[in-house]
Write a protein that holds these residues in place. Structure first.
Motif, PDB file in Angstrom:
ATOM      1  N   ALA A   1      -8.921  -7.003  -1.757  1.00 30.75           N
ATOM      2  CA  ALA A   1      -9.924  -6.747  -0.719  1.00 30.75           C
ATOM      3  C   ALA A   1      -9.393  -7.140   0.657  1.00 30.75           C
ATOM      4  CB  ALA A   1     -11.209  -7.496  -1.031  1.00 30.75           C
ATOM      5  N   GLU A   2      -8.701  -8.268   0.717  1.00 32.24           N
ATOM      6  CA  GLU A   2      -8.132  -8.722   1.988  1.00 32.24           C
ATOM      7  C   GLU A   2      -7.083  -7.730   2.500  1.00 32.24           C
ATOM      8  OE1 GLU A   2      -5.227 -12.333   3.217  1.00 32.24           O
ATOM      9  OE2 GLU A   2      -7.040 -12.910   2.123  1.00 32.24           O
ATOM     10  N   LYS A   3      -6.216  -7.276   1.611  1.00 32.90           N
ATOM     11  CA  LYS A   3      -5.171  -6.323   2.012  1.00 32.90           C
ATOM     12  C   LYS A   3      -5.767  -4.979   2.415  1.00 32.90           C
ATOM     13  CE  LYS A   3      -1.198  -8.350   0.076  1.00 32.90           C
ATOM     14  NZ  LYS A   3      -0.529  -8.990   1.157  1.00 32.90           N
ATOM     15  N   ILE A   4      -6.819  -4.554   1.717  1.00 31.70           N
ATOM     16  CA  ILE A   4      -7.467  -3.281   2.021  1.00 31.70           C
ATOM     17  C   ILE A   4      -8.097  -3.318   3.411  1.00 31.70           C
ATOM     18  CG2 ILE A   4      -9.508  -1.892   1.424  1.00 31.70           C
ATOM     19  CD1 ILE A   4      -8.655  -2.202  -1.501  1.00 31.70           C
ATOM     20  N   GLU A   5      -8.678  -4.451   3.776  1.00 33.03           N
ATOM     21  CA  GLU A   5      -9.278  -4.565   5.102  1.00 33.03           C
ATOM     22  C   GLU A   5      -8.218  -4.491   6.209  1.00 33.03           C
ATOM     23  OE1 GLU A   5     -12.442  -4.437   6.013  1.00 33.03           O
ATOM     24  OE2 GLU A   5     -13.038  -4.273   3.921  1.00 33.03           O
ATOM     25  N   GLN A   6      -6.989  -4.887   5.890  1.00 37.61           N
ATOM     26  CA  GLN A   6      -5.920  -4.913   6.887  1.00 37.61           C
ATOM     27  C   GLN A   6      -5.149  -3.594   6.977  1.00 37.61           C
ATOM     28  OE1 GLN A   6      -3.552  -8.159   5.490  1.00 37.61           O
ATOM     29  NE2 GLN A   6      -5.022  -9.717   6.138  1.00 37.61           N
ATOM     30  N   ASP A   7      -5.054  -2.839   5.887  1.00 33.48           N
ATOM     31  CA  ASP A   7      -4.178  -1.673   5.809  1.00 33.48           C
ATOM     32  C   ASP A   7      -4.979  -0.419   5.466  1.00 33.48           C
ATOM     33  OD1 ASP A   7      -2.251   0.246   5.227  1.00 33.48           O
ATOM     34  OD2 ASP A   7      -1.018  -1.095   4.020  1.00 33.48           O
ATOM     35  N   ALA A   8      -5.124   0.491   6.423  1.00 33.97           N
ATOM     36  CA  ALA A   8      -5.925   1.696   6.232  1.00 33.97           C
ATOM     37  C   ALA A   8      -5.336   2.616   5.165  1.00 33.97           C
ATOM     38  CB  ALA A   8      -6.063   2.452   7.550  1.00 33.97           C
ATOM     39  N   THR A   9      -4.016   2.733   5.102  1.00 36.50           N
ATOM     40  CA  THR A   9      -3.381   3.602   4.111  1.00 36.50           C
ATOM     41  C   THR A   9      -3.610   3.065   2.708  1.00 36.50           C
ATOM     42  OG1 THR A   9      -1.688   4.193   5.717  1.00 36.50           O
ATOM     43  CG2 THR A   9      -1.210   4.673   3.412  1.00 36.50           C
TER      44      THR A   9
END
Length: 139
Positions: free
Chosen positions: A58-66
């Motif tokens: 979830a944290e990575k998804i919030e940071q990286d749109a791709t």
């Protein structure tokens, strides 16, 4: 590892019959057992590990749109094939800031809950407390 009995469910959306496999026993070598009945097991996935992985993703998804777009497409494909964990994770994606859509989140939580996914049932229960009680039937 000893295989337990299978249970079967019918998907409310597509009508597909789903099999839920269970374990009667597994490898608990190196596990830590606690007095409250919980365990930390190295060789069997547990809720703590799943929560940690989900939080990191979830944290990575919030940071990286791709990554977010790819995760959404992947979970949609898996969820469409009645995969309960993917339905649950897709529901969580729809609760995130990037993809917020409460009705879609609830829809996927309900599909996963129908298959007995405990996390999805808990999400629906918490939504029932926040909303007007619409989801109290899952309690």
């Amino acid at each position: 590892m000893q295989i337990g009995p299978d249970s079967f469910y019918k998907c409310p959306d597509c009508g597909k019959i789903l099999r839920n496999r269970s374990l009667l026993s597994g490898n608990t070598t190196g596990s830590a057992f606690f007095s409250n009945g919980s365990r930390r097991t190295l060789l069997l996935p547990g809720n703590e590990m799943k929560k940690e992985i989900s939080a990191r993703l979830a944290e990575k998804i919030e940071q990286d749109a791709t990554l977010a777009k790819n995760a959404l497409e992947f979970y949609k494909k898996m969820a469409a094939n009645c995969h309960a964990e993917a339905q649950y994770l897709l529901g969580n994606l729809y609760l995130s800031e990037r993809f917020y859509n409460l009705s879609e989140a609830v829809r996927w939580f309900e599909y996963a809950a129908f298959q007995g996914h405990k996390g999805a049932i808990a999400e629906i229960q918490s939504l029932g407390e926040e909303e007007d009680g619409r989801y109290d039937a899952w309690v």
